[in-house]
Each structure stands twice: as structure tokens, then as C-alpha cells.
Write a protein that holds these residues in place. Structure first.
Motif: not given
Length: 303
Positions: A64, A90, A285, A288, A298
């Protein structure tokens, strides 16, 4: 206009000039994945979410931070602290959205996400620092998860709103009015899909990325692609699963997606984006993405 009639919508859209406002945001905001973990409530209707063992909070935080660094090269990007009590924070674009001079706060379906809307720091940033007027939809009963459910062509003022448990018809109308759109097309997402922005992106008003399997009615996907032809990317199953549809233009010449999506993007589709004037930029990512969203999810946009 807000309608389910695709013929009426596109008859209107074909005559709309790209003069509604800036096609891309002037800044972005993120919320750090502090305490990133499985959100059990959200997992009930998010088939993209991984199991608990797949979550790696440290790796998510590192990725992130790299996302912020990368997109800061294109537009100013601020990041708010996360909160372990709101593990989905997030993905702030579902809760906080902006239009010219105003902030819209959405109504989330799940209680764990409704907590995010009460954040005084983010509200204070928009209201106190940017002096934006506030439109608060969070206290009414109809789900309307902002730019997760609603994909906006900012150049033309057109909205594409996929209905699911995360957004009903009343919620769609409330968002249409709050964003001040010229026209919005309502349609059902396919069973198992939770947000429109996973299966559709409109890039700076010039191109569209469409995942047909995400639409209950394939004619809707075909019509959106036809409207943006020849600059329409129609994703195959592998591209859909890799979050290619969850991309975003942060400037007139960049299309951002996760490294997983970038790897899945076919050469022909990459060339189609290039023909529309976009180079693809990507950031890893995968940590995530265990949370059921990718790069576009995001990014909160500041217009």
C-alpha cells in the motif's frame, strides 16, 4: 435521466459533450491497511475475498505504501491512518466520494463498513480543509456504496450503476442526485458480483474496460463497449479474475491496475489502451487483493 432503458440512455449519451468537468481527479486519498485482516461480514457477499490464512498485514502495508509512492508521481496523494476496527477501510472509495465542491458519504451495507463513515478526520479534511459541502447519505436505509457501485464517466457526467446487495434502486437515485449526473444507467450485476467497479472502468471518458460475465444482462456490457468503440477492452475470464476491470485513469495518459491485472492483460488489449492514449502502470497488490478488491478500490478521488 436515470433509467434501465439502454436504448434511451445511449440515445441521450451519444449527444452529450465531454464538457461535464475534468475527466480525471486532481488528487487522490488512501486509507492505510492498519490491522488488515479478514472482514467476515464483507466476505458474505464478496466472492473475490480470500480466506483468513491468505491475509498478510505487513505485506499489505508495504504494498500500500508503494501504491501511494507510485501514484504520487502522477497526482497529489494523501493517506489517512487505518483502524483495526475497520479492516475494509483500505477501500475508501466506497464510503467517501467527491464532485465539484462537495463530498458524498455513502451508506454501506455491512455494519463493519458503516463505522468508516463516522470518521471525523476524513470528514474534517474535506469539510474543514478543502471547504467542501457535505452530502451525507450514510444515515438513510438504502445501500449506496458510491464509486464501488457507481462507475462515473466524469467527462460526460454519465453514471453506470450496477445493482446488488451493495446498492438498491433508491440508493442509486440518491447517488445520481448527489454526484449531479446528467444520466445514469441502472442494471443488475450478475449473481456473485458485488461492485460495478470490479467489472467496469471508464478511463478519462475515452475508453472502457468491460467484463461481460459481471453483468446479469450481457447486452448491457455489449452496449457499453459499443459506445466506447474502438477504445473498448472486453475482458476474458482470466482478465476478469485478475481484476483488469478494476483499473483507473489518474491522468489523461495513464491507466493504473495491479501487477496481477497487468500480467493478465492480453497484448491485444494493451495495444487497444495504447491506441486510446493510455500507457499501463501497475503496482503489486496481491496482499491487498486478498481483501476482495484491487487498485481502483484503494483510491479515493478528489474532484
Amino acid at each position: 435521466m436515470i433509467t434501465r432503458d439502454i436504448d434511451a440512455f445511449f440515445a441521450f449519451a451519444r449527444d452529450v459533450a465531454p464538457d461535464f468537468g475534468p475527466a480525471t481527479a486532481r488528487a487522490a486519498f488512501l486509507v492505510a491497511p492498519d490491522g488488515f485482516r479478514l472482514a467476515e461480514q464483507s466476505a458474505r457477499d464478496n466472492v473475490y475475498m480470500a480466506g483468513e490464512s491468505a491475509f498478510d498485514a505487513q505485506r499489505a502495508s508495504m504494498q500500500h505504501r508503494e501504491l501511494q509512492r507510485a501514484i504520487s508521481s502522477v497526482i497529489p496523494t494523501v493517506c489517512f491512518a487505518g483502524d483495526p476496527d475497520t479492516p475494509d477501510a483500505v477501500f475508501p472509495n466506497n464510503v467517501f466520494g467527491t464532485a465539484a465542491g462537495r463530498t458524498i458519504i455513502g451508506r454501506m451495507r455491512h455494519e463493519v463498513r458503516q463505522r468508516e463513515a463516522a470518521r471525523k478526520d476524513i470528514r474534517g479534511f474535506f469539510g474543514g480543509v478543502l471547504d467542501y459541502a457535505e452530502i451525507d447519505l450514510s444515515q438513510q436505509p438504502h445501500a449506496c456504496e458510491l464509486t464501488g457501485a457507481l462507475v462515473v464517466d466524469r467527462a460526460r457526467g454519465l453514471g453506470y450503476c450496477g445493482l446488488s446487495e451493495r446498492c438498491d434502486e433508491v440508493g442509486a437515485r440518491l447517488m445520481h442526485e448527489a454526484f449531479g449526473l446528467r444520466a445514469s444507467l441502472l442494471f443488475d450485476l450478475a449473481p456473485g458480483e458485488y461492485h460495478t467497479n470490479v467489472v467496469l472502468a471508464v478511463l478519462a471518458g475515452r475508453a472502457a474496460v468491460v467484463c461481460p460475465r459481471g453483468f446479469a444482462d450481457p447486452e448491457i456490457a455489449a452496449s457499453i463497449a459499443a459506445f466506447h468503440a474502438p477504445h473498448a477492452v472486453v475482458c476474458d475470464e482470466a482478465e476478469h479474475a485478475a481484476f483488469v476491470g478494476n483499473c483507473i485513469a489518474l491522468s489523461g495518459d495513464t491507466a493504473w491496475m495491479s501487477a496481477k491485472a497487468d500480467a493478465a492483460l492480453s497484448p491485444a488489449h494493451r495495444a487497444r489502451l495504447a491506441a486510446a492514449g493510455f500507457r499501463v502502470e501497475s503496482v503489486a497488490l496481491d496482499a491487498i487483493e486478498a481483501g476482495g478488491g484491487s487498485l481502483r478500490c484503494c483510491i479515493g478521488e478528489v474532484y
